[in-house]
Design an enzyme around this catalytic site. Structure first.
Site, PDB file in Angstrom:
ATOM      1  N   GLN A 124       4.555  69.833  90.495  1.00  0.00           N
ATOM      2  CA  GLN A 124       3.403  70.514  89.873  1.00  0.00           C
ATOM      3  C   GLN A 124       3.742  71.141  88.519  1.00  0.00           C
ATOM      4  OE1 GLN A 124       2.522  72.969  93.266  1.00  0.00           O
ATOM      5  NE2 GLN A 124       0.723  71.753  93.773  1.00  0.00           N
ATOM      6  N   GLY A 151     -18.552  68.097  85.958  1.00  0.00           N
ATOM      7  CA  GLY A 151     -17.797  67.176  86.809  1.00  0.00           C
ATOM      8  C   GLY A 151     -16.721  66.465  86.013  1.00  0.00           C
ATOM      9  N   GLU A 197     -11.817  77.528  98.305  1.00  0.00           N
ATOM     10  CA  GLU A 197     -12.585  76.291  98.275  1.00  0.00           C
ATOM     11  C   GLU A 197     -11.821  75.123  98.875  1.00  0.00           C
ATOM     12  OE1 GLU A 197     -13.438  76.249  94.030  1.00  0.00           O
ATOM     13  OE2 GLU A 197     -12.584  74.221  93.950  1.00  0.00           O
ATOM     14  N   HIS A 214     -11.373  74.909  77.618  1.00  0.00           N
ATOM     15  CA  HIS A 214     -11.609  73.578  78.181  1.00  0.00           C
ATOM     16  C   HIS A 214     -10.951  72.557  77.262  1.00  0.00           C
ATOM     17  CE1 HIS A 214     -13.864  69.832  79.095  1.00  0.00           C
ATOM     18  NE2 HIS A 214     -13.669  70.272  80.326  1.00  0.00           N
ATOM     19  N   TYR A 261     -17.428  68.810  94.878  1.00  0.00           N
ATOM     20  CA  TYR A 261     -18.181  67.535  94.897  1.00  0.00           C
ATOM     21  C   TYR A 261     -17.381  66.516  94.101  1.00  0.00           C
ATOM     22  CZ  TYR A 261     -22.575  65.515  96.391  1.00  0.00           C
ATOM     23  OH  TYR A 261     -23.531  64.818  97.075  1.00  0.00           O
TER      24      TYR A 261
END
Ligand code: FAD
Length: 317
Positions: free
Chosen positions: A246, A126, A19, A183, A51
């Site tokens: 990172q 999102g 992606e 999550h 997006y």
């Protein structure tokens, strides 16, 4: 073609996909092609395009007053998908998010996608805007991926917001996100699974995972999904470490753990070039194991930098 059909047609062979982020405003579509060209030799059946919700910037006027302006730094997801299909003849998968869209705008976006011949979408809530401490739904929009998914499923059944159109049913194959390490907002793994199961029961046909660096987390996640009756393909999302920063930023931003052997190997490096080599080598081993255990696709978060992914794909495919 639907992602589920690509997976079926592969007959157990692990596929390669990746992606991209739309380029920041001011860059041309060539930036996208430059990120794709080096990876086409690995035959990706599909390419995702993320997006990004609008954020705020502050513009200072001569009077010294600051004006808060809503600004989307990375527009162009739908157009990039169209350009990918046109140039490379592969499927493009736009990410569809709740934030920043009313239901009407989502409906119109889905019509655009259908007109463009896009067969797959990845439905997500999102991220929150940087200025907001947590996700704030857009007035008239959706609060959770399940709500957005419901709208897509209704359109797949010809049910639009204000009328039915039996003759114009969309036919999107929908993917959703899954989190092997939970999550970050979910109070516990069980609750997170409840909502993941809900997404699949509502019609999601595949799952793409958050990145992880410990394959046992993926294996455990797949096992729990199957025990919970989630039987769709689970595509691992992958990203190699390419810089020492990172070690802090990935756990902070993505709420994941890095294995001790990886963090120690990075700490032992004497240069950033060495860190990159360690990260790539680690990911090659991780990917070889995932292929061995039958992951349907290895999906790389390239962040539009193809080089590390190319090195990994050369070693694995
Ligand atoms: P949801 O499924 O809505 O879940 C959010 C939280 O709410 C979870 O804690 C869940 O347990 C809970 N929950 C879910 N449904 C309900 C419900 N009905 N009621 C109450 N609680 C519920 N972000 C972007 O902005 N753009 C992108 O392009 C993008 N691409 C991504 C791709 C992948 C593969 C992944 C893994 C993430 C991506 N993200 C992207 C980040 C994603 O938007 C965030 O992780 C976001 O915080 C959660 O999105 P979600 O779709 O998983 O949300």
């Amino acid at each position: 073609m639907k992602i589920t059909d690509h997976i079926k047609n592969a007959k157990g062979k692990t596929l390669f996909s990746f992606e991209l982020l739309p380029p920041v405003k001011g860059k041309s579509i060539q930036a996208i092609y430059n990120a794709i060209d080096p990876l086409m030799e690995f035959n990706p059946p599909f390419i995702d395009v993320t997006y990004h919700r609008e954020d705020y910037i502050y513009k200072q006027h001569e009077t010294g007053l600051l004006e808060k302006i809503s600004y989307r730094k990375r527009p162009g997801t739908v157009a990039i998908c169209a350009a990918i299909i046109n140039k490379y003849k592969v499927d493009a998968v736009p990410h569809l998010i709740c934030g920043g869209f009313t239901k009407e705008e989502t409906e119109n976006a889905l019509i655009d996608l259908q007109f463009l011949g896009i067969d797959n979408v990845l439905v997500l809530r999102g991220d929150a805007r940087h200025a907001d401490s947590s996700f704030i739904p857009t007035p008239g929009g959706h609060a959770y991926a399940t709500d957005l998914l419901e709208q897509v499923m209704h359109m797949n059944n010809g049910r639009y917001l204000h009328e039915d159109h039996d003759a114009f049913k969309t036919d999107f194959c929908v993917g959703v996100a899954g989190y092997p390490e939970k999550h970050f907002e979910a109070p516990n793994l069980k609750t997170d699974f409840k909502y993941l199961k809900k997404k699949v029961d509502m019609g999601a046909e595949f799952i793409v995972t958050q990145m992880f660096f410990d394959n046992s987390k993926y294996v455990e996640f797949v096992k729990k999904c199957r025990e919970n009756g989630i039987n769709v393909p689970i595509i691992p999302g992958l990203k190699p470490i390419t810089s020492s920063k990172q070690l802090i930023s990935l756990p902070k931003v993505f709420h994941i753990d890095l294995p001790e052997d990886l963090s120690e190997a990075v700490h032992a490096c004497k240069s950033e070039a060495e860190v990159k080599e360690v990260g790539i080598e680690f990911m090659i081993q991780q990917c070889k194991e995932l292929v061995k255990i039958g992951a349907p696709v290895l999906h790389f978060y390239t962040m539009s930098n193809p080089e590390p992914t190319k090195r990994i794909a050369q070693a694995v495919f």
